[in-house]
Write an enzyme that holds these catalytic residues in place. Structure first.
Site, mmCIF file in Angstrom:
data_model
loop_
_atom_site.group_PDB
_atom_site.id
_atom_site.type_symbol
_atom_site.label_atom_id
_atom_site.label_comp_id
_atom_site.label_asym_id
_atom_site.label_seq_id
_atom_site.Cartn_x
_atom_site.Cartn_y
_atom_site.Cartn_z
ATOM 1 N N ASN A 94 -1.391 -37.797 -9.081
ATOM 2 C CA ASN A 94 -0.892 -38.100 -10.431
ATOM 3 C C ASN A 94 -2.046 -38.200 -11.448
ATOM 4 O O ASN A 94 -3.153 -37.772 -11.177
ATOM 5 C CB ASN A 94 0.026 -39.325 -10.446
ATOM 6 N N ARG A 95 -1.745 -38.754 -12.622
ATOM 7 C CA ARG A 95 -2.663 -38.620 -13.757
ATOM 8 C C ARG A 95 -3.585 -39.815 -13.947
ATOM 9 O O ARG A 95 -3.183 -40.956 -13.713
ATOM 10 C CB ARG A 95 -1.851 -38.401 -15.053
ATOM 11 N N HIS A 120 -3.785 -34.965 -10.142
ATOM 12 C CA HIS A 120 -3.748 -34.605 -8.718
ATOM 13 C C HIS A 120 -5.120 -34.225 -8.151
ATOM 14 O O HIS A 120 -5.253 -33.246 -7.416
ATOM 15 C CB HIS A 120 -2.769 -33.454 -8.503
ATOM 16 N N HIS A 191 3.192 -33.565 -1.894
ATOM 17 C CA HIS A 191 3.898 -33.001 -3.048
ATOM 18 C C HIS A 191 4.977 -31.996 -2.616
ATOM 19 O O HIS A 191 5.085 -30.899 -3.166
ATOM 20 C CB HIS A 191 2.884 -32.338 -3.986
ATOM 21 N N TYR A 193 8.376 -30.083 -2.406
ATOM 22 C CA TYR A 193 9.475 -29.751 -3.322
ATOM 23 C C TYR A 193 10.718 -29.543 -2.464
ATOM 24 O O TYR A 193 10.816 -28.545 -1.740
ATOM 25 C CB TYR A 193 9.170 -28.453 -4.082
ATOM 26 N N ASP A 261 10.261 -36.819 -14.835
ATOM 27 C CA ASP A 261 8.876 -36.667 -14.375
ATOM 28 C C ASP A 261 8.217 -38.032 -14.556
ATOM 29 O O ASP A 261 7.290 -38.193 -15.339
ATOM 30 C CB ASP A 261 8.164 -35.580 -15.196
ATOM 31 N N GLN A 299 7.118 -41.034 -7.733
ATOM 32 C CA GLN A 299 7.260 -40.129 -8.875
ATOM 33 C C GLN A 299 8.460 -39.233 -8.593
ATOM 34 O O GLN A 299 8.478 -38.479 -7.619
ATOM 35 C CB GLN A 299 6.005 -39.253 -9.021
ATOM 36 N N GLU A 327 7.376 -38.274 -4.885
ATOM 37 C CA GLU A 327 5.978 -38.473 -4.486
ATOM 38 C C GLU A 327 5.700 -39.966 -4.425
ATOM 39 O O GLU A 327 5.593 -40.625 -5.461
ATOM 40 C CB GLU A 327 5.055 -37.807 -5.516
HETATM 41 C C1 BGC Z 1 3.752 -34.201 -12.004
HETATM 42 C C2 BGC Z 1 4.205 -33.121 -12.928
HETATM 43 C C3 BGC Z 1 3.458 -31.879 -12.596
HETATM 44 C C4 BGC Z 1 3.724 -31.537 -11.154
HETATM 45 C C5 BGC Z 1 2.994 -30.310 -10.703
HETATM 46 C C6 BGC Z 1 4.050 -33.780 -10.620
HETATM 47 O O1 BGC Z 1 3.601 -34.740 -9.726
HETATM 48 O O2 BGC Z 1 4.340 -35.431 -12.293
HETATM 49 O O3 BGC Z 1 3.983 -33.491 -14.269
HETATM 50 O O4 BGC Z 1 3.829 -30.819 -13.411
HETATM 51 O O5 BGC Z 1 3.337 -32.597 -10.353
HETATM 52 O O6 BGC Z 1 1.685 -30.378 -11.060
#
Ligand code: BGC
Length: 362
Positions: A94-95, A120, A191, A193, A261, A299, A327
């Protein structure tokens, strides 16, 4: 239960690696698949690149096996540009705002790869590294990666281990461990999907989240610091609700995310044993996914940035909402948010985290 390298791309080196540990003939820079299977019919394929979860095949209500993960059939596809399909993200998932944080009075500057922010793990995060693979029991594979002091700007040499184990109860357990020789920050997650139908979008999947609050964000998707009640908002998944029911609501936070998100604050908090965080049910296939974790947050991301440009498994173009991610994590930007649970790992101490993906059908 069986562990075997995936026959499609099986190399002798991979077979040796799965059976006996590292062998001199191994090419460490070759994407190599490993497969875990159980008697109940679950099949999981993992890759040494990014310690990636390449596929999870589980039965639908009629007993038919289907893959519930987005990704690629051709393993080298994972080395190309993609949004972290099934990968382990780190050192900090994350950020981190402006790619900066201060620890023990020293300001660290990280690589910025999401406009002005760090996302990430940076330009070359753990998802883009080759991990060393080792059989860790009859039903488990352990991946190890040593991240150098200063990599992507982070302090401390960090040794990270991720062990994937499958059980006869159709669970995939992911155990994360890390240690560092110096104080640093760590937030590891997977991560994946998910699309439990294996096709189409996830808007009719029904989601339950064990979270009474979430962390609202600014335009850069950085938490504002507030823990906001979900009650009365499109973020209330305390009762199972279709993902698509409120995804286009006229709501400031939904608009900022382009859908969901956001980090949800799990009611169980950080726990010693994995506690139920989320349950997803796909009415079309009957598949159910439960996510259990020791982490304080999750997340929930609805694949809002997928725009059809990536062609994945079976040549399918992945469009918006083709999958959802759950996540498990410490909250985004924790290194700059003193009120959030701390993601600091002290030098010489160890980090542990466990997440379980449990599959069933109705
Ligand atoms: C984030 C998104 C991002 C995605 C792929 C997610 O964990 O929250 O904002 O676009 O990952 O990078």
């Amino acid at each position: 239960m069986k562990i075997s390298p995936n026959s499609a791309a099986l190399s002798v080196a991979a077979l040796l690696l799965a059976a006996c540990g590292p062998a001199p003939s191994i090419q460490p820079d070759r994407v190599t698949p490993y497969r875990l299977t159980n008697q109940a019919g679950m099949e999981v394929t993992l890759l040494n690149y990014g310690a990636t979860l390449q596929s999870i095949k589980v039965p639908d209500r009629a007993g038919k096996l289907g893959d519930v993960l987005l990704g690629f059939d051709v393993l080298d596809g994972y080395k190309g540009t993609h949004p972290y399909f099934g990968a382990i993200v780190g050192r900090y998932g994350n950020r981190i705002a402006k790619g900066r944080f201060t620890l023990n009075g020293v300001e660290y500057k990280l690589a910025t790869n999401d406009k002005t922010n760090h996302l990430h793990g940076g330009l070359k995060g753990f998802d883009k590294a080759f991990w060393r693979a080792r059989e860790a029991g009859p039903n488990a594979i352990e991946f190890t990666y040593v991240s150098a002091d200063g990599e992507e700007g982070y302090p401390g040499t960090l040794t990270a281990k991720v062990t994937y184990t499958i059980t006869e109860a159709n669970e995939l357990r992911i155990a994360y461990e890390a240690s560092s020789d110096k104080g640093t920050v760590v937030n590891l997650t997977n991560h994946a999907y998910f699309n439990l139908a294996g096709t189409g979008d996830i808007l009719k999947h029904e989601l339950l989240l064990k979270a009474d609050r979430f962390t609202p964000v600014d335009a850069g998707l950085i938490p504002t610091g507030e823990l906001r009640a979900v009650s009365g908002t499109p973020f209330d998944f305390t009762n199972a609700t279709a993902v698509g029911a409120r995804i286009a609501a006229n709501d400031e936070q939904i608009k900022l995310g382009g859908g969901y998100d956001h980090n949800f604050v799990l009611t169980a908090g950080a726990s010693a044993e994995p506690a139920l965080a989320a349950q997803v049910y796909d009415p079309s296939s009957g598949r159910v996914l439960e996510v259990l974790t020791t982490e304080p947050g999750v997340q929930f991301y609805t694949g809002n940035f997928l725009d059809g440009t990536i062609k994945g498994k079976g040549g399918v173009s992945y469009g918006k909402n083709a999958a959802l991610c759950l996540e498990t994590q410490h909250f985004p930007d924790s290194p700059n948010q003193p009120s959030f649970p701390s993601a600091v790992l002290k030098g010489g101490s160890s980090y542990r985290s466990t997440t379980v993906f449990r599959f069933s059908r109705r």
